[in-house]
Every structure is written in C-alpha cells, then in structure tokens.
Design a protein around this motif. Structure first.
Motif, PDB file in Angstrom:
ATOM      1  N   GLY A 153       0.800  -1.222   0.000  1.00  0.00           N
ATOM      2  CA  GLY A 153       0.000   0.000   0.000  1.00  0.00           C
ATOM      3  C   GLY A 153       0.824   1.258   0.000  1.00  0.00           C
ATOM      4  N   VAL A 154       0.135   2.390   0.135  1.00  0.00           N
ATOM      5  CA  VAL A 154       0.776   3.698   0.166  1.00  0.00           C
ATOM      6  C   VAL A 154       1.533   3.854   1.482  1.00  0.00           C
ATOM      7  CG1 VAL A 154       0.355   6.194   0.185  1.00  0.00           C
ATOM      8  CG2 VAL A 154      -0.950   4.711  -1.343  1.00  0.00           C
ATOM      9  N   ILE A 155       2.736   4.433   1.418  1.00  0.00           N
ATOM     10  CA  ILE A 155       3.548   4.651   2.612  1.00  0.00           C
ATOM     11  C   ILE A 155       3.932   6.124   2.697  1.00  0.00           C
ATOM     12  CG2 ILE A 155       4.446   2.297   2.757  1.00  0.00           C
ATOM     13  CD1 ILE A 155       6.936   3.203   1.257  1.00  0.00           C
ATOM     14  N   ASP A 156       4.291   6.568   3.899  1.00  0.00           N
ATOM     15  CA  ASP A 156       4.627   7.981   4.106  1.00  0.00           C
ATOM     16  C   ASP A 156       6.126   8.185   4.262  1.00  0.00           C
ATOM     17  OD1 ASP A 156       5.081   6.865   6.579  1.00  0.00           O
ATOM     18  OD2 ASP A 156       3.698   8.178   7.678  1.00  0.00           O
ATOM     19  N   HIS A 157       6.923   7.261   3.754  1.00  0.00           N
ATOM     20  CA  HIS A 157       8.375   7.340   3.845  1.00  0.00           C
ATOM     21  C   HIS A 157       8.962   6.713   2.587  1.00  0.00           C
ATOM     22  CE1 HIS A 157       6.697   3.800   5.880  1.00  0.00           C
ATOM     23  NE2 HIS A 157       7.694   3.139   5.342  1.00  0.00           N
ATOM     24  N   TYR A 158      10.276   6.660   2.490  1.00  0.00           N
ATOM     25  CA  TYR A 158      10.896   6.166   1.266  1.00  0.00           C
ATOM     26  C   TYR A 158      12.109   5.310   1.614  1.00  0.00           C
ATOM     27  CZ  TYR A 158      13.541  10.436   2.299  1.00  0.00           C
ATOM     28  OH  TYR A 158      14.245  11.424   2.925  1.00  0.00           O
ATOM     29  N   TYR A 159      12.572   4.572   0.613  1.00  0.00           N
ATOM     30  CA  TYR A 159      13.735   3.706   0.770  1.00  0.00           C
ATOM     31  C   TYR A 159      14.755   4.056  -0.314  1.00  0.00           C
ATOM     32  CZ  TYR A 159      10.589   1.140   3.827  1.00  0.00           C
ATOM     33  OH  TYR A 159       9.722   0.797   4.830  1.00  0.00           O
ATOM     34  N   GLY A 160      15.760   3.196  -0.499  1.00  0.00           N
ATOM     35  CA  GLY A 160      16.798   3.450  -1.482  1.00  0.00           C
ATOM     36  C   GLY A 160      16.356   3.125  -2.896  1.00  0.00           C
ATOM     37  N   CYS A 161      17.213   3.492  -3.838  1.00  0.00           N
ATOM     38  CA  CYS A 161      16.879   3.404  -5.260  1.00  0.00           C
ATOM     39  C   CYS A 161      16.874   1.970  -5.785  1.00  0.00           C
ATOM     40  CB  CYS A 161      17.893   4.232  -6.044  1.00  0.00           C
ATOM     41  SG  CYS A 161      17.213   5.041  -7.481  1.00  0.00           S
ATOM     42  N   GLY A 162      17.778   1.125  -5.289  1.00  0.00           N
ATOM     43  CA  GLY A 162      17.819  -0.252  -5.744  1.00  0.00           C
ATOM     44  C   GLY A 162      16.508  -0.953  -5.450  1.00  0.00           C
ATOM     45  N   ASP A 163      15.916  -1.602  -6.440  1.00  0.00           N
ATOM     46  CA  ASP A 163      14.585  -2.193  -6.367  1.00  0.00           C
ATOM     47  C   ASP A 163      13.523  -1.114  -6.160  1.00  0.00           C
ATOM     48  OD1 ASP A 163      12.387  -3.804  -6.315  1.00  0.00           O
ATOM     49  OD2 ASP A 163      12.876  -4.832  -4.452  1.00  0.00           O
ATOM     50  N   SER A 164      13.404  -0.271  -7.163  1.00  0.00           N
ATOM     51  CA  SER A 164      12.362   0.765  -7.144  1.00  0.00           C
ATOM     52  C   SER A 164      11.868   1.002  -8.556  1.00  0.00           C
ATOM     53  CB  SER A 164      12.888   2.077  -6.549  1.00  0.00           C
ATOM     54  OG  SER A 164      13.850   2.668  -7.406  1.00  0.00           O
ATOM     55  N   LEU A 165      10.664   1.545  -8.654  1.00  0.00           N
ATOM     56  CA  LEU A 165      10.070   1.950  -9.931  1.00  0.00           C
ATOM     57  C   LEU A 165       9.645   3.404  -9.785  1.00  0.00           C
ATOM     58  CD1 LEU A 165       8.935   0.969 -12.776  1.00  0.00           C
ATOM     59  CD2 LEU A 165       6.728   0.802 -11.591  1.00  0.00           C
ATOM     60  N   ILE A 166      10.110   4.260 -10.698  1.00  0.00           N
ATOM     61  CA  ILE A 166       9.865   5.700 -10.601  1.00  0.00           C
ATOM     62  C   ILE A 166       9.086   6.168 -11.820  1.00  0.00           C
ATOM     63  CG2 ILE A 166      10.938   7.976 -10.424  1.00  0.00           C
ATOM     64  CD1 ILE A 166      13.431   6.568  -9.302  1.00  0.00           C
ATOM     65  N   ARG A 167       8.031   6.949 -11.574  1.00  0.00           N
ATOM     66  CA  ARG A 167       7.314   7.591 -12.666  1.00  0.00           C
ATOM     67  C   ARG A 167       8.116   8.824 -13.091  1.00  0.00           C
ATOM     68  NH1 ARG A 167       1.091   8.295 -12.045  1.00  0.00           N
ATOM     69  NH2 ARG A 167       1.698   9.104 -10.010  1.00  0.00           N
ATOM     70  N   ARG A 168       8.590   8.799 -14.318  1.00  0.00           N
ATOM     71  CA  ARG A 168       9.500   9.841 -14.773  1.00  0.00           C
ATOM     72  C   ARG A 168       8.881  11.238 -14.691  1.00  0.00           C
ATOM     73  NH1 ARG A 168      13.595   8.407 -19.027  1.00  0.00           N
ATOM     74  NH2 ARG A 168      15.059  10.130 -18.908  1.00  0.00           N
ATOM     75  N   ALA A 169       7.606  11.343 -14.986  1.00  0.00           N
ATOM     76  CA  ALA A 169       6.948  12.649 -14.991  1.00  0.00           C
ATOM     77  C   ALA A 169       6.910  13.286 -13.609  1.00  0.00           C
ATOM     78  CB  ALA A 169       5.533  12.515 -15.545  1.00  0.00           C
ATOM     79  N   SER A 170       7.119  12.511 -12.560  1.00  0.00           N
ATOM     80  CA  SER A 170       7.071  13.054 -11.198  1.00  0.00           C
ATOM     81  C   SER A 170       8.427  13.583 -10.736  1.00  0.00           C
ATOM     82  CB  SER A 170       6.592  11.982 -10.219  1.00  0.00           C
ATOM     83  OG  SER A 170       7.559  10.949 -10.093  1.00  0.00           O
ATOM     84  N   LEU A 171       9.478  13.358 -11.525  1.00  0.00           N
ATOM     85  CA  LEU A 171      10.815  13.772 -11.120  1.00  0.00           C
ATOM     86  C   LEU A 171      10.992  15.284 -11.289  1.00  0.00           C
ATOM     87  CD1 LEU A 171      12.895  10.899 -12.752  1.00  0.00           C
ATOM     88  CD2 LEU A 171      12.571  11.299 -10.301  1.00  0.00           C
ATOM     89  N   PRO A 172      11.778  15.917 -10.417  1.00  0.00           N
ATOM     90  CA  PRO A 172      12.029  17.359 -10.571  1.00  0.00           C
ATOM     91  C   PRO A 172      12.818  17.673 -11.836  1.00  0.00           C
ATOM     92  CG  PRO A 172      13.417  16.407  -8.842  1.00  0.00           C
ATOM     93  CD  PRO A 172      12.412  15.363  -9.214  1.00  0.00           C
ATOM     94  N   ASP A 173      13.643  16.717 -12.272  1.00  0.00           N
ATOM     95  CA  ASP A 173      14.395  16.836 -13.529  1.00  0.00           C
ATOM     96  C   ASP A 173      14.381  15.457 -14.173  1.00  0.00           C
ATOM     97  OD1 ASP A 173      16.277  16.892 -15.579  1.00  0.00           O
ATOM     98  OD2 ASP A 173      17.643  18.219 -14.502  1.00  0.00           O
ATOM     99  N   PRO A 174      13.658  15.258 -15.270  1.00  0.00           N
ATOM    100  CA  PRO A 174      13.503  13.922 -15.841  1.00  0.00           C
ATOM    101  C   PRO A 174      14.770  13.341 -16.436  1.00  0.00           C
ATOM    102  CG  PRO A 174      12.506  15.565 -17.271  1.00  0.00           C
ATOM    103  CD  PRO A 174      12.875  16.266 -16.007  1.00  0.00           C
ATOM    104  N   LYS A 175      15.798  14.166 -16.665  1.00  0.00           N
ATOM    105  CA  LYS A 175      17.041  13.690 -17.264  1.00  0.00           C
ATOM    106  C   LYS A 175      18.202  13.593 -16.283  1.00  0.00           C
ATOM    107  CE  LYS A 175      15.786  13.286 -21.639  1.00  0.00           C
ATOM    108  NZ  LYS A 175      15.883  12.009 -22.382  1.00  0.00           N
ATOM    109  N   ALA A 176      18.216  14.429 -15.272  1.00  0.00           N
ATOM    110  CA  ALA A 176      19.326  14.441 -14.305  1.00  0.00           C
ATOM    111  C   ALA A 176      18.789  14.755 -12.914  1.00  0.00           C
ATOM    112  CB  ALA A 176      20.383  15.456 -14.723  1.00  0.00           C
TER     113      ALA A 176
END
Length: 311
Positions: A153-176
């Motif tokens: 479910g939805v969580i109010d915290h985060y973990y490390g990048c390894g084993d993650s899926l990111i929606r590119r459009a939500s990034l502050p900079d989609p390239k860097a």
C-alpha cells in the motif's frame, strides 16, 4: 518503433559477474510484454570495462540493451547518465549485486497502477555465500530491506533506489534528477526522494516485488558494514543541514538522539562482546548509526562511491 514504457537501469562499476546475473534476471521477467522494455547499463569505470560483456548479453536479450559509459566517477553521475539515455515513462532501478525473480517487474508495475504511485519500493533479501559463518545472520540482515513487511500500500516514507520503480513525470528533472553533491558518499536517492516527498509525491510498498542481493565478499565484514552504518546514521543530520534554509533545530535534535544511541548501544555492544553474544554485531551497528548522527560533517564523511581504479 515506439518508445519503451519501462527503462530498466543497472549502474555498475567493475563488477562483471554480478552485472551478468542482474542483467539476465531482467531478461527473464514474466507478465510484462518485452516490447515495452529496454535495459540501460551505465558503466562508471574509467575505462569501458563492461562494454564487451554488455555486447554479449545484448545478443541474449528479448528487448533492446543500451550501454552507457560514464567515466566521471560518482553514483549520481552514473544514475544521471543512464537517465539521459533512457526513454521509458517509468524507470526501474536494479543494482549490479541484485537478482530479480521472474515476477519482480510485474509486481512493481501492478502496485504503481493500483496506488497511482510516483515511486514504488520493494524488499531486498540479503544472501551471503555458504562460506560465510561468522556474523552471518547480521550480514544478511544488513544487506536486506525488510521495509514495511507483507503490507502492500501507500507509505509515508521512502527507501533506497535499488529495487524501485519511478514515474519519470514526477521527477524534478527527468534527465538528471540525482544531485552531484552525493556522488562520493551516497544518499543521492534519499535526497531525491526527500525532495519529492516534500512536494507531495506518492510512495508505495510492493512486498511481492522483492530481489536478492549478493554482496561482494569484500563487503561481508564488520569493517565494511559498521563503517557503512556510521555513514547511514549521518543521513538525517546531514539532510537537515543542507535543507534550504538549514534546519538547525533538526540537526540539533538528531545529534542529541545520536549521542544517546551511541552511548547506550555502545555500552551494550561492549558487554555483548565480552560474553560473545550473537547479538553483538546488531548492537554495534546501532551504536555506529547513533555516532554517525552526531559526527556528520566534513572530516567525518566516508566516501563509498566515485573512487577511481588504482593505478
């Protein structure tokens, strides 16, 4: 050919056996159409040491494989170089010491769709080779991510990048999106996800999207893990210090917590060492994290990333 829907990214540096295992595990993903996938491998060595292997692996792959050579050392540099070349609307990160079971990516994508998540995280299961006896339970725990356990479910915290899926459009900079200030100490993912959370990003946990982690033998020692625990402990204090404006009260609070943790767990670890308790390494880890919260600035920073090959 339409752009891939998901770009799988594996950063690597002079770890060819692990890279081959990680890459081949992406080839075996089930429940996802290979036509929507690509694999981007970024080689963060001074010389393109992984290029020949990737050429070999590309011939086996059911989807395009893109090789990126980023000679400038640093974990943020490597991730950004891969992001620059990746074409997917979603980015799935796998480390070069991880191996993904066949249902890994499908589970990440299912959780993303179900919860409309900007980032989905999954568990990591540390796996030490048979020859490791001393402190085995601690070492496998250290390289694991238990996270939120079996609760999806939805969580109010985060973990490390390894084993993650990111929606590119939500990034502050989609390239860097990864900050170069964390190139040599790590935590570039924490900095990114912390900023995203502050702006309202939605995070989710997918317990079925787990991966194995197989640390290299040189990391299966207390010398490495306790130093790394100290560096992890520095994270909260350092994050408050570099906030804009700096959160000085937050720094003071984390440092006070660290002093208490280092004192209490340091004393407990000493007693456990005297009686040869199997819990000694776990307690020493907690003391080191506390000490890191207290000693977090310049001269105490430990560099784990971005080191050039010896000459």
């Amino acid at each position: 050919m339409p752009a891939p829907r998901v770009s799988l990214i594996i950063p690597t540096q002079r770890r060819l056996d692990g890279l081959a295992t990680a890459a081949r595990s992406t080839f075996a993903q089930a429940g996802v159409d290979p036509a929507v996938l690509e694999l981007v491998v970024v080689d963060n060595d001074q010389v393109p040491s992984a290029q020949a292997l990737i050429q070999t692996l590309a011939a086996e792959a059911p989807f395009p494989v893109v090789y990126v050579h980023e000679p400038e050392p640093g974990v943020a540099n490597a991730r950004n170089a891969a992001m620059e070349k990746a074409q997917g609307a979603f980015i799935a990160f796998l480390d070069d010491d991880e191996e993904a079971p066949a249902g890994w990516l499908a589970a990440l994508l299912a959780a993303q769709a179900k919860y409309d998540a900007d980032v989905v995280f999954g568990p990591v299961r540390g796996r030490a080779p048979a020859g490791v006896g001393k402190h085995r339970a601690y070492l496998e725990w250290f390289f694991s991510r238990v996270g939120d356990g079996p609760r999806e479910g939805v969580i109010d915290h985060y973990y490390g990048c390894g084993d993650s899926l990111i929606r590119r459009a939500s990034l502050p900079d989609p390239k860097a999106p990864f900050s170069a200030i964390r190139n040599h100490i790590g935590g570039e993912d924490d900095l990114l996800f912390g900023g995203m959370q502050a702006k309202g990003a939605r995070f989710a946990w997918a317990p079925d999207a787990w991966v194995w982690e197989d640390p290299v033998p040189s990391r299966l020692t207390l010398d490495y893990t306790i130093a790394r625990a100290f560096a992890y402990g520095q994270g909260p204090s350092a994050h408050c210090a570099i906030s804009s404006p700096p959160d000085r009260l937050g720094v003071a609070r984390w440092m006070a917590i660290g002093v208490a943790q280092a004192g209490v767990y340091g004393l407990m670890a000493g007693l456990q060492w005297l009686v040869r308790s199997p819990r000694f390494a776990f307690t020493l880890d907690r003391a080191a994290r506390g000490l890191g919260k207290t000693l977090w600035w310049g001269p105490f920073k430990i560099h784990f990333y971005g080191l050039r090959a010896p000459t």
